[in-house]
Design an enzyme around this catalytic site. Structure first.
Site, PDB file in Angstrom:
ATOM      1  N   ASP A 158       0.718  -0.982  -0.145  1.00 16.61           N
ATOM      2  CA  ASP A 158       0.193   0.276   0.032  1.00 16.61           C
ATOM      3  C   ASP A 158       0.764   1.555   0.013  1.00 16.61           C
ATOM      4  OD1 ASP A 158      -2.464   0.896  -0.142  1.00 16.61           O
ATOM      5  OD2 ASP A 158      -3.217   0.864   1.683  1.00 16.61           O
ATOM      6  N   ASP A 204      -9.259  -2.206   2.303  1.00 12.07           N
ATOM      7  CA  ASP A 204      -8.958  -1.880   4.116  1.00 12.07           C
ATOM      8  C   ASP A 204     -10.011  -2.130   4.876  1.00 12.07           C
ATOM      9  OD1 ASP A 204      -6.166  -0.398   2.709  1.00 12.07           O
ATOM     10  OD2 ASP A 204      -7.710   0.864   1.780  1.00 12.07           O
TER      11      ASP A 204
END
Length: 333
Positions: A158, A204
């Site tokens: 990420d 997420d």
């Protein structure tokens, strides 16, 4: 089928996941650069239109059952598609459903048409939440080490794709599909017609929640009737997500949510385990080894031998003999 066991993510799967995700993300980025964005999104919209309807129908089905009256004519149906004939016949599709499932499917189809025609943010979020819930339901982390490997790899993934390149942000803004939740920042000004959004990827949500839900069986295994580690992970997720939003507003730049969620979701439970002296038990725990009360399993399979005729004669003799009630000790029961 709700009786099916969820798919367990192994340590090897967790280690490979960031690599596969990176290849997929880069492939989508190249597709948007080479081909027309309009045609790609049209194809993806139809694909997620079908998946979204099925996922939303599966999600709302338990809740909708409470609204059906007791005398509702609930008929059972079965969709069976086979290949071959005779002994070589093989089932391709065997889907059982009832009238209530059809009602849920019809309601989900209304949301699907709304999303397909308007791409409205509420329809997008309904599909996104349905995908998230189904992902958490179908996947399972069997130990803490696997969760740490998965979160650690995605932490690097990420941070690199958000801060190192513009790939993640470009794909997220170009990809017109319910793979993210959107939050209107101009809701008070424009109401339901808001068009300025903050985004949160479904990864997420699903990945940290898998880590949080993995703490629940460990708490149960301690046989203290407590959910300390689950609540700790839950608070850690809220803290990490709140910190993400705060940093995003301060620096006015897209933030990789896992940059803040991973340290929180790993660090908070670890600090609790250190305080309680249960770090060794946490990392050595395997949830698949636990047999929970609500998941009865057959642990002994009787051995049967002999021809069908002899087995039938033996059974008949047992049935003809008077039965005696045998007192069992609590341990045997």
């Amino acid at each position: 089928n709700s009786s099916e066991m969820p798919e367990t993510i192994t340590s090897r799967d967790a280690a490979r996941f960031p690599i596969v995700a990176s290849c997929t993300l880069l492939g989508l980025y190249l597709f948007f650069k080479i081909f027309s964005q309009e045609y790609i999104n049209l194809l993806l919209s139809m694909y997620f239109f079908v998946l979204g309807i099925l996922a939303l129908s599966h999600t709302i089905s338990p809740m909708m059952n409470r609204f059906f009256p007791a005398n509702f004519p609930n008929k059972q149906y079965q969709l069976l598609f086979t290949q071959g004939s005779g002994e070589s016949k093989e089932e391709i599709v065997n889907y059982e459903f009832d009238t209530k499932d059809l009602v849920c499917l019809a309601l989900s189809s209304v949301v699907g048409v709304w999303y397909l025609l308007r791409k409205h943010w509420i329809a997008n979020n309904l599909f996104g939440l349905a995908f998230s819930l189904n992902g958490v339901e179908l996947l399972h982390l069997n130990n803490v080490s696997t969760g740490c490997i998965l979160l650690g790899g995605l932490f690097i993934y990420d941070v690199f794709w958000v801060f190192g390149t513009n790939v993640m942000v470009t794909v997220a803004k170009s990809f017109e599909a319910p793979i993210k939740l959107v939050f209107p920042q101009d809701l008070l000004e424009k109401g339901l017609e808001a068009d300025n959004f903050a985004m949160l990827g479904l990864g997420d949500i699903v990945i940290p929640d898998l880590r949080s839900l993995g703490s629940a069986p460990f708490s149960y295994s301690l046989k203290k009737n407590t959910h300390t580690y689950f609540y700790t992970s839950f608070v850690a997720y809220i803290f990490g997500l709140g910190l993400t939003i705060f940093i995003m507003h301060i620096f006015k730049h897209a933030q990789p949510a896992l940059l803040y969620l991973v340290p929180a979701c790993i660090g908070f439970p670890l600090l609790v385990a250190l305080a309680k002296g249960e770090v060794t038990e946490m990392f050595s725990y395997e949830s698949s080894a636990e047999i929970l009360p609500h998941t009865p399993r057959l642990t002994h399979f009787p051995t049967v031998s002999g021809s069908p005729a002899s087995l039938a004669d033996s059974m008949q003799q047992k049935l003809s003999c008077p039965r005696r009630r045998r007192q069992q000790s609590p341990s045997a029961m």
